[in-house]
Design an enzyme around this catalytic site. Structure first.
Site, PDB file in Angstrom:
ATOM      1  N   GLY A 271     -16.261  61.538 102.971  1.00  0.00           N
ATOM      2  CA  GLY A 271     -16.367  60.086 103.081  1.00  0.00           C
ATOM      3  C   GLY A 271     -17.428  59.713 104.107  1.00  0.00           C
ATOM      4  O   GLY A 271     -17.945  60.566 104.824  1.00  0.00           O
ATOM      5  N   GLY A 273     -18.814  57.860 107.536  1.00  0.00           N
ATOM      6  CA  GLY A 273     -18.264  57.463 108.825  1.00  0.00           C
ATOM      7  C   GLY A 273     -18.560  58.502 109.883  1.00  0.00           C
ATOM      8  O   GLY A 273     -19.169  59.532 109.607  1.00  0.00           O
ATOM      9  N   ASN A 274     -18.127  58.192 111.078  1.00  0.00           N
ATOM     10  CA  ASN A 274     -18.495  59.054 112.197  1.00  0.00           C
ATOM     11  C   ASN A 274     -17.713  60.359 112.201  1.00  0.00           C
ATOM     12  O   ASN A 274     -18.255  61.388 112.575  1.00  0.00           O
ATOM     13  CB  ASN A 274     -18.295  58.302 113.506  1.00  0.00           C
ATOM     14  N   GLU A 296     -19.873  61.562  96.897  1.00  0.00           N
ATOM     15  CA  GLU A 296     -20.362  60.245  96.482  1.00  0.00           C
ATOM     16  C   GLU A 296     -21.677  59.890  97.131  1.00  0.00           C
ATOM     17  O   GLU A 296     -22.564  59.344  96.506  1.00  0.00           O
ATOM     18  CB  GLU A 296     -19.354  59.191  96.958  1.00  0.00           C
ATOM     19  N   ILE A 366      -5.982  54.990 107.239  1.00  0.00           N
ATOM     20  CA  ILE A 366      -5.559  53.952 108.181  1.00  0.00           C
ATOM     21  C   ILE A 366      -4.247  54.388 108.813  1.00  0.00           C
ATOM     22  O   ILE A 366      -4.092  54.339 110.024  1.00  0.00           O
ATOM     23  CB  ILE A 366      -5.448  52.588 107.477  1.00  0.00           C
ATOM     24  N   ASN A 386     -11.132  47.925 103.298  1.00  0.00           N
ATOM     25  CA  ASN A 386     -12.299  48.122 102.429  1.00  0.00           C
ATOM     26  C   ASN A 386     -11.886  48.290 100.964  1.00  0.00           C
ATOM     27  O   ASN A 386     -12.286  47.526 100.110  1.00  0.00           O
ATOM     28  CB  ASN A 386     -13.092  49.363 102.865  1.00  0.00           C
TER      29      ASN A 386
HETATM   30  N1  COA Z   1      -3.860  49.721 111.870  1.00  0.00           N
HETATM   31  C1  COA Z   1      -4.747  48.738 112.074  1.00  0.00           C
HETATM   32  N2  COA Z   1      -6.075  48.929 112.149  1.00  0.00           N
HETATM   33  C2  COA Z   1      -6.516  50.192 112.039  1.00  0.00           C
HETATM   34  C3  COA Z   1      -5.647  51.266 111.852  1.00  0.00           C
HETATM   35  C4  COA Z   1      -4.265  50.990 111.748  1.00  0.00           C
HETATM   36  N3  COA Z   1      -3.379  51.955 111.552  1.00  0.00           N
HETATM   37  N4  COA Z   1      -6.374  52.392 111.778  1.00  0.00           N
HETATM   38  C5  COA Z   1      -7.651  52.041 111.907  1.00  0.00           C
HETATM   39  N5  COA Z   1      -7.731  50.714 112.069  1.00  0.00           N
HETATM   40  C6  COA Z   1      -8.950  49.934 112.244  1.00  0.00           C
HETATM   41  C7  COA Z   1      -9.747  50.423 113.425  1.00  0.00           C
HETATM   42  O1  COA Z   1      -9.284  49.861 114.610  1.00  0.00           O
HETATM   43  C8  COA Z   1     -11.132  49.938 113.058  1.00  0.00           C
HETATM   44  O2  COA Z   1     -11.179  48.536 113.295  1.00  0.00           O
HETATM   45  P1  COA Z   1     -12.463  47.830 113.935  1.00  0.00           P
HETATM   46  O3  COA Z   1     -13.522  47.997 112.892  1.00  0.00           O
HETATM   47  O4  COA Z   1     -12.018  46.427 114.133  1.00  0.00           O
HETATM   48  O5  COA Z   1     -12.729  48.599 115.173  1.00  0.00           O
HETATM   49  C9  COA Z   1     -11.175  50.136 111.543  1.00  0.00           C
HETATM   50  O6  COA Z   1      -9.806  50.175 111.128  1.00  0.00           O
HETATM   51  C10 COA Z   1     -11.865  51.406 111.112  1.00  0.00           C
HETATM   52  O7  COA Z   1     -11.245  52.492 111.727  1.00  0.00           O
HETATM   53  P2  COA Z   1     -12.019  53.783 112.255  1.00  0.00           P
HETATM   54  O8  COA Z   1     -11.058  54.588 113.064  1.00  0.00           O
HETATM   55  O9  COA Z   1     -13.308  53.385 112.911  1.00  0.00           O
HETATM   56  O10 COA Z   1     -12.252  54.648 110.965  1.00  0.00           O
HETATM   57  P3  COA Z   1     -13.308  54.642 109.803  1.00  0.00           P
HETATM   58  O11 COA Z   1     -14.513  53.820 110.057  1.00  0.00           O
HETATM   59  O12 COA Z   1     -13.483  56.083 109.519  1.00  0.00           O
HETATM   60  O13 COA Z   1     -12.498  53.953 108.592  1.00  0.00           O
HETATM   61  C11 COA Z   1     -10.949  53.800 106.820  1.00  0.00           C
HETATM   62  C12 COA Z   1     -11.252  54.416 108.190  1.00  0.00           C
HETATM   63  C13 COA Z   1      -9.642  54.346 106.316  1.00  0.00           C
HETATM   64  C14 COA Z   1     -10.893  52.281 106.913  1.00  0.00           C
HETATM   65  C15 COA Z   1     -12.124  54.234 105.852  1.00  0.00           C
HETATM   66  O14 COA Z   1     -12.219  55.632 105.831  1.00  0.00           O
HETATM   67  C16 COA Z   1     -11.921  53.717 104.446  1.00  0.00           C
HETATM   68  O15 COA Z   1     -12.254  52.592 104.128  1.00  0.00           O
HETATM   69  N6  COA Z   1     -11.345  54.566 103.557  1.00  0.00           N
HETATM   70  C17 COA Z   1     -11.034  54.228 102.203  1.00  0.00           C
HETATM   71  C18 COA Z   1     -12.186  54.505 101.279  1.00  0.00           C
HETATM   72  C19 COA Z   1     -12.631  55.927 101.345  1.00  0.00           C
HETATM   73  O16 COA Z   1     -11.884  56.828 101.670  1.00  0.00           O
HETATM   74  N7  COA Z   1     -13.882  56.126 101.026  1.00  0.00           N
HETATM   75  C20 COA Z   1     -14.472  57.428 101.012  1.00  0.00           C
HETATM   76  C21 COA Z   1     -14.303  58.035  99.689  1.00  0.00           C
HETATM   77  S1  COA Z   1     -15.779  58.490  99.065  1.00  0.00           S
END
Ligand code: COA
Length: 504
Positions: A271, A273-274, A296, A366, A386
């Site tokens: 996926g 992200g960082n 992807e 999440i 997202n």
């Molecule tokens: N409850 C509330 N907010 C939460 C949370 C939780 N349990 N876990 C994470 N967050 C928030 C973070 O605080 C952050 O918020 P901010 O942008 O306001 O700081 C945001 O969600 C993103 O979290 P982060 O830890 O920076 O992770 P990320 O950028 O790696 O994103 C997902 C994590 C799950 C949102 C992201 O991976 C995603 O959209 N996944 C679904 C789609 C996917 O998997 N795509 C890849 C397949 S090809």
């Protein structure tokens, strides 16, 4: 390359017009397919011109002007952002990550249909989504015969071009002309019962054409642009990402020692992200050679791996590069051309292929619950972040599904490990490995009760571990079902506590 050489088809050169004129050709109330996948290859001029038109109509008190927008995946502020801002989007699918769009979805002003990315074209072909009236597609060029050179993403463009009655093309001269030949557009797909096996047995296999076929009579406008893709700079991996990467790399080494993974691993899906980028950096720093990616998006980490020889081939549907990544790609495109294949997303994410190739799927979460169900999309059960994207395509069908996250969010107020997830995207049956900076839970072959111990002890933050174990023990001894013990009246109380008190 001159603009003339980007539009090599004389008949289509006659249809060149301004973005504003092209936007006038879009009526209200229709379904519009747009190109774009993870900030790459989306139209950059027509959506903005349409938003401006809608803004003026809104200001004049005209009835609401709204369209439904189907894309490949997320786009950029120049598409999702501007159109959401003027409340011009009735319905959006299949994935977005734009803050304004997210606001409109979560305040009920926009419908959002969150679909597995591999399945969107099937939805469209089958007519589940209604008729696609018009498509707006960015391309890198138009050939003499009217066929199209795809740009930095392929996404659903093949399907949109087939399905739409009318097409507006944006020819973007900022896209590297040497993208030509890198794509593999497959025309052998069909609806059941007429499907045939998709003959990819290695991520480097090519089975299609480098160009998109496009009936010239459908093209109602050609707009010339010269703007870069949205590209977000990557943060250098922080301590948390590095620890997560370390746990995953140790796991890979162990699996190789046990003979359960070859030394070249299996094709990687990662996926954006960082954290995924930190894992890629870790792989690049390790002893690995000749890995492959069946994924992807090509992100910065993958370019580095291709350059160093860690990665031999990468198959994807789009780029998702930082500004430095784009510069690196543009400056050394000859090095990357033969190692990267961009496919339409119903092939890049195809369940048949993920299963056959044995993909190692790594995606973010999440929240995960103590039994390994994963919520990837909803904050506190109701608010869309997202979307599921391709995570389900790869997680359910891959050889290994790995889900990663910091163990807490919002400065420690939220535990990523909860008694019960507030929304389920990936069930316990699809989730094999969960990793936080605390450690890795290997759930393969474990019963729910064994899973709970593995997840709480290895992945939960120490601040939340005792409360999670207390919940589990009380559920276990509550006299209710002991297969997946729960206290139903308490299962979502952590979320309620966060919503009412700001702290789980
Ligand atoms: N409850 C509330 N907010 C939460 C949370 C939780 N349990 N876990 C994470 N967050 C928030 C973070 O605080 C952050 O918020 P901010 O942008 O306001 O700081 C945001 O969600 C993103 O979290 P982060 O830890 O920076 O992770 P990320 O950028 O790696 O994103 C997902 C994590 C799950 C949102 C992201 O991976 C995603 O959209 N996944 C679904 C789609 C996917 O998997 N795509 C890849 C397949 S090809």
């Amino acid at each position: 390359m001159s603009s003339e050489s980007r539009i090599r088809c004389a008949a289509l050169r006659e249809r060149v017009m301004s973005a504003e004129a092209a936007a006038e050709l879009i009526p209200a109330g229709i379904n519009v397919g747009m190109s774009g996948f993870t900030g790459a290859g989306y139209p950059k001029a027509v959506p903005g011109a349409l938003a401006e038109r809608i803004r003026k109509l809104n200001a004049a008190g005209e009835p609401p002007f709204r369209i439904s927008i189907w894309t490949g995946a997320s786009t950029a502020p120049e598409l999702d952002g501007v159109l959401a801002e003027v409340d011009g989007i009735e319905m959006r699918l299949p994935f977005q990550s734009d803050p304004i769009c997210r606001d409109r979805i979560n305040t009920g002003k926009m419908d959002y249909v969150d679909i597995h990315l591999s399945e969107v074209s099937q939805y469209a072909w089958s007519g589940f989504l209604g008729k696609m009236d018009l498509a707006v597609i960015e391309v890198a060029g138009i050939r003499e015969d009217g066929s199209l050179i795809p740009s930095s993403s392929v996404g659903n463009n093949k399907t949109w071009i087939e399905q739409a009655d009318k097409i507006i093309l944006e020819v973007n001269s900022k896209q590297n002309a040497k993208l030509e030949g890198m794509h593999d557009v497959y025309y052998g797909t069909a609806l059941p019962p007429n499907r045939k096996p998709i003959m990819i047995t290695d991520p480097s296999d090519r089975i299609g054409e480098p160009y998109l076929a496009c009936p010239m009579e459908k093209v109602i406008a050609v707009v010339e642009t010269s703007a870069a893709d949205r590209n977000t700079p990557f943060k250098a991996p922080d301590e948390t990402s590095r620890k997560i990467a370390e746990h995953i790399l140790n796991f890979f080494h162990r699996e190789i020692e046990l003979g359960r993974l070859p030394k070249e691993l299996l094709p990687i899906q990662s996926g954006v992200g960082n954290i995924p980028n930190a894992v890629l950096e870790g792989l690049d720093a390790g002893p690995f050679k000749n890995l492959t990616a069946f994924t992807e998006v090509i992100q910065d980490g993958m370019l580095k791996m291709l350059k160093s020889g860690t990665l031999a081939t990468a198959s994807a549907t789009a780029f998702s590069l930082s500004p430095e990544g784009i510069a690196e790609f543009d400056n050394n495109i000859d090095l990357y051309r033969d190692k990267i294949i961009l496919r339409q997303q119903d092939i890049s994410n195809h369940p048949e292929l993920a299963r056959r190739l044995g993909v190692i799927a790594m995606n973010g979460l999440i929240e995960a619950d103590i039994y390994g169900n994963i919520n990837s999309t909803h904050v506190m059960g109701t608010r869309m972040m997202n979307g599921i994207g391709g995570s389900g395509d790869f997680a359910r069908n891959g050889y290994l599904s790995i889900f990663v996250s910091p163990s807490t969010a919002k400065d420690g107020a939220i535990s990523a490990i909860v008694p019960m997830v507030s929304h389920v995207d990936h069930t316990e049956h699809d989730v094999k490995i969960v990793v936080t900076e605390q450690g890795l839970a290997d759930l393969r072959g474990l019963s729910p009760r064994q899973r709970a111990h593995e997840i709480i002890n290895n992945c939960a933050h120490p601040d939340f571990r005792p409360a999670l174990m207390d919940y589990y023990e009380r559920a276990l001894h509550s006299g209710r079902g002991m297969h997946t013990p729960h206290l139903l009246e308490e299962a979502l109380s952590w979320h309620v506590r966060y919503e009412t008190q700001g702290q789980m």
